[in-house]
Scaffold this active site. Sequence first.
Site, PDB file in Angstrom:
ATOM      1  N   GLU A 149       0.816  -1.218   0.000  1.00 63.57           N
ATOM      2  CA  GLU A 149       0.000   0.000   0.000  1.00 63.57           C
ATOM      3  C   GLU A 149       0.849   1.267   0.000  1.00 63.57           C
ATOM      4  O   GLU A 149       0.342   2.368   0.174  1.00 63.57           O
ATOM      5  CB  GLU A 149      -0.966  -0.014   1.186  1.00 63.57           C
ATOM      6  CG  GLU A 149      -2.024  -1.089   1.040  1.00 63.57           C
ATOM      7  CD  GLU A 149      -3.046  -1.108   2.166  1.00 63.57           C
ATOM      8  OE1 GLU A 149      -2.852  -0.425   3.199  1.00 63.57           O
ATOM      9  OE2 GLU A 149      -4.056  -1.810   2.005  1.00 63.57           O
ATOM     10  N   TYR A 153      -5.366  -9.917   3.993  1.00 61.59           N
ATOM     11  CA  TYR A 153      -4.107  -9.948   3.269  1.00 61.59           C
ATOM     12  C   TYR A 153      -3.679 -11.384   3.016  1.00 61.59           C
ATOM     13  O   TYR A 153      -3.781 -12.238   3.906  1.00 61.59           O
ATOM     14  CB  TYR A 153      -3.007  -9.236   4.066  1.00 61.59           C
ATOM     15  CG  TYR A 153      -1.684  -9.236   3.347  1.00 61.59           C
ATOM     16  CD1 TYR A 153      -1.455  -8.382   2.280  1.00 61.59           C
ATOM     17  CD2 TYR A 153      -0.669 -10.105   3.717  1.00 61.59           C
ATOM     18  CE1 TYR A 153      -0.251  -8.395   1.592  1.00 61.59           C
ATOM     19  CE2 TYR A 153       0.546 -10.130   3.040  1.00 61.59           C
ATOM     20  CZ  TYR A 153       0.741  -9.275   1.976  1.00 61.59           C
ATOM     21  OH  TYR A 153       1.937  -9.292   1.296  1.00 61.59           O
ATOM     22  N   VAL A 154      -3.185 -11.607   1.814  1.00 58.88           N
ATOM     23  CA  VAL A 154      -2.598 -12.894   1.441  1.00 58.88           C
ATOM     24  C   VAL A 154      -1.237 -12.595   0.811  1.00 58.88           C
ATOM     25  O   VAL A 154      -1.125 -11.729  -0.071  1.00 58.88           O
ATOM     26  CB  VAL A 154      -3.505 -13.665   0.447  1.00 58.88           C
ATOM     27  CG1 VAL A 154      -2.825 -14.953  -0.013  1.00 58.88           C
ATOM     28  CG2 VAL A 154      -4.859 -13.962   1.077  1.00 58.88           C
ATOM     29  N   GLY A 214      -7.723 -15.858   0.132  1.00 55.20           N
ATOM     30  CA  GLY A 214      -8.482 -14.618   0.358  1.00 55.20           C
ATOM     31  C   GLY A 214      -9.972 -14.869   0.443  1.00 55.20           C
ATOM     32  O   GLY A 214     -10.653 -14.380   1.346  1.00 55.20           O
ATOM     33  N   TYR A 271     -13.456  -8.008  -4.945  1.00 52.84           N
ATOM     34  CA  TYR A 271     -14.656  -7.688  -4.151  1.00 52.84           C
ATOM     35  C   TYR A 271     -15.901  -7.591  -5.027  1.00 52.84           C
ATOM     36  O   TYR A 271     -16.969  -8.072  -4.650  1.00 52.84           O
ATOM     37  CB  TYR A 271     -14.435  -6.406  -3.362  1.00 52.84           C
ATOM     38  CG  TYR A 271     -13.310  -6.499  -2.353  1.00 52.84           C
ATOM     39  CD1 TYR A 271     -13.071  -7.671  -1.632  1.00 52.84           C
ATOM     40  CD2 TYR A 271     -12.459  -5.424  -2.122  1.00 52.84           C
ATOM     41  CE1 TYR A 271     -12.039  -7.758  -0.716  1.00 52.84           C
ATOM     42  CE2 TYR A 271     -11.423  -5.507  -1.210  1.00 52.84           C
ATOM     43  CZ  TYR A 271     -11.222  -6.678  -0.503  1.00 52.84           C
ATOM     44  OH  TYR A 271     -10.201  -6.764   0.407  1.00 52.84           O
TER      45      TYR A 271
END
Length: 158
Positions: free
Chosen positions: A27, A87-88, A98, A132
């Site tokens: 990130e 998180y994976v 996930g 998602y």
Amino acid sequence: MSITIRQARPEDAIAIYDMIYELAVYEKAPQEVVTTPDEIRETLFAAGSKTEALIAESEGKAVGYAVFFTSYSTWLGRNGIYMEDLYVSPDYRGQGAGIALLKNIAQCAVQRQCGRLEWSVLDWNQPAIDFYLSIGALPQSEWVRYRLDGEALLKFAG
């Protein structure tokens, strides 16, 4: 390769920390990780902690984690679950970890009669957004998340 999901335990604190740091690097914010494995052990697993964590394992190795807690919707008049992290590790993505973590949390929400399961995703994280959307999650674009932390929090609370 088989993925199993289990409740996190205090001895997972180092693995959780390592994955938190990996997530922060992904990130583009590793400098914002100020916690330590000891602090994670002391807070996440403290008696009375309202936060829960799951570990995804492959062949006995932690390859992913999720952290979540109970929220509340005044409009629904029901609890919900807010997922703080999912998180994976990169080498294990695309193998079902996930979706298994998220499905486990969704099952908790249903069993607990929660009205919703929510989380946030960075607007540039297209792989996560696509994932998602593929499971039926919808963005809540009309809401803007705000945060007070660090000096701003201390100053405002002062």
